[in-house]
Motif scaffolding. Structure first.
Motif, short mmCIF file in Angstrom:
data_model
loop_
_atom_site.label_atom_id
_atom_site.label_comp_id
_atom_site.label_asym_id
_atom_site.label_seq_id
_atom_site.Cartn_x
_atom_site.Cartn_y
_atom_site.Cartn_z
N LYS A 84 39.16 54.72 51.13
CA LYS A 84 39.35 54.06 52.41
C LYS A 84 39.95 52.71 52.09
CE LYS A 84 36.56 54.71 56.03
NZ LYS A 84 35.30 54.63 56.81
N THR A 85 40.92 52.28 52.88
CA THR A 85 41.64 51.04 52.60
C THR A 85 41.80 50.22 53.87
OG1 THR A 85 43.79 52.09 53.00
CG2 THR A 85 42.99 52.07 50.71
N SER A 86 42.08 48.95 53.65
CA SER A 86 42.52 48.07 54.74
C SER A 86 43.56 47.13 54.16
CB SER A 86 41.36 47.26 55.32
OG SER A 86 41.87 46.25 56.18
N ALA A 87 44.80 47.33 54.60
CA ALA A 87 45.85 46.42 54.15
C ALA A 87 45.58 45.01 54.68
CB ALA A 87 47.21 46.92 54.63
N SER A 108 49.94 40.21 50.33
CA SER A 108 50.10 39.57 51.64
C SER A 108 50.03 40.64 52.73
CB SER A 108 51.43 38.81 51.72
OG SER A 108 52.52 39.70 51.57
N PHE A 109 49.83 40.19 53.96
CA PHE A 109 49.74 41.08 55.10
C PHE A 109 50.47 40.44 56.26
CE2 PHE A 109 47.70 42.39 59.08
CZ PHE A 109 47.82 43.78 58.99
N ARG A 110 51.28 41.25 56.96
CA ARG A 110 52.00 40.76 58.14
C ARG A 110 51.56 41.57 59.35
NH1 ARG A 110 58.20 40.67 57.18
NH2 ARG A 110 58.01 40.34 59.40
N GLU A 111 51.01 40.88 60.33
CA GLU A 111 50.57 41.53 61.56
C GLU A 111 51.77 42.15 62.29
OE1 GLU A 111 47.36 42.78 63.20
OE2 GLU A 111 46.92 40.86 62.27
N ASP A 112 52.94 41.53 62.15
CA ASP A 112 54.14 41.97 62.86
C ASP A 112 55.10 42.76 61.97
OD1 ASP A 112 54.82 39.85 61.21
OD2 ASP A 112 56.17 38.92 62.65
N GLN A 113 54.55 43.58 61.07
CA GLN A 113 55.36 44.37 60.13
C GLN A 113 56.33 45.27 60.89
OE1 GLN A 113 55.11 44.23 56.65
NE2 GLN A 113 56.84 45.63 56.59
N GLU A 114 57.60 45.15 60.59
CA GLU A 114 58.63 46.00 61.21
C GLU A 114 58.53 47.42 60.65
OE1 GLU A 114 61.20 45.23 63.48
OE2 GLU A 114 60.06 43.37 63.79
#
Length: 194
Positions: free
Chosen positions: A147-150, A30-36
């Motif tokens: 190279k990565t993209s979460a 999963s990915f959260r745009e608003d990751q604390e």
């Protein structure tokens, strides 16, 4: 029965490069745009199969803020592997990643396996770090480089699989070396007898 190998892995890098997002993507897909931002460190684990060996990653996701920098050493001093993360849109974060490498190589275990993640591949049009320079640095220090993209899940799985394979390969090589030493010692005892 498959053997299980525990691998302590620490994720290091400047604040905001996506360390927690990489770990979250890998563990929970999963990915959260608003990751604390991480405070101190967070711990997660995941088991994967490499050949006939179960590799259990015990992952320490460390805070990147400068005020937590000195705490990171207590996480990586006894680790099997580190992933050093930089943001491909920030040359400053690439330079910070090199400093993390220097610190880990000076204060971490001698046989530590290093992975380097050039994160935020989804923003490649804003890239500030030349891929050739990043690959050359990784090669010069013997690191796994991806190279990565979460956000898009690009390269994440491959990065962890390659690290797990290398850790497993190192473990197998060490086991063979120890068996050879034991065999040679046994042979010497036989030859030196009466």
């Amino acid at each position: 029965m498959n053997e299980t190998v525990q691998v302590k892995l620490v994720v290091l890098g400047q604040a905001g490069v996506g360390k927690s997002s990489i770990v979250l993507r890998y563990i929970t897909d999963s990915f959260r745009e608003d990751q604390e931002p991480t405070i101190g460190a967070a711990f997660l684990s995941k088991m994967i199969l490499v050949g006939d060996t179960h590799v259990k990653f015990n992952i320490w996701d460390t805070a990147g803020q400068e005020k937590y920098h000195s705490l990171a050493r207590m996480y990586y001093y006894d680790t099997s592997a580190v992933i050093l993360v930089y943001d491909i849109t920030s040359y400053e974060s690439f330079e910070a990643m090199k400093k993390w490498y220097q610190e880990v190589s000076e204060h971490g275990p001698q046989d530590i396996l290093v992975g380097i993640a050039g994160n935020k591949e989804d923003l490649v049009d804003q890239e500030e770090v030349d891929i050739t320079e990043a690959r050359a640095f990784a090669a010069s220090v013997g690191a796994v480089f991806k190279k990565t993209s979460a956000k898009s899940n690009y390269g994440i799985e491959q990065l962890f699989k390659e690290i797990a394979s290398k850790v497993n390969f190192q473990r197998e090589a060490l086991k063979k070396q120890q068996e050879r030493i034991k065999l040679e010692a046994t042979q010497e005892n036989k030859d030196g007898c009466c």
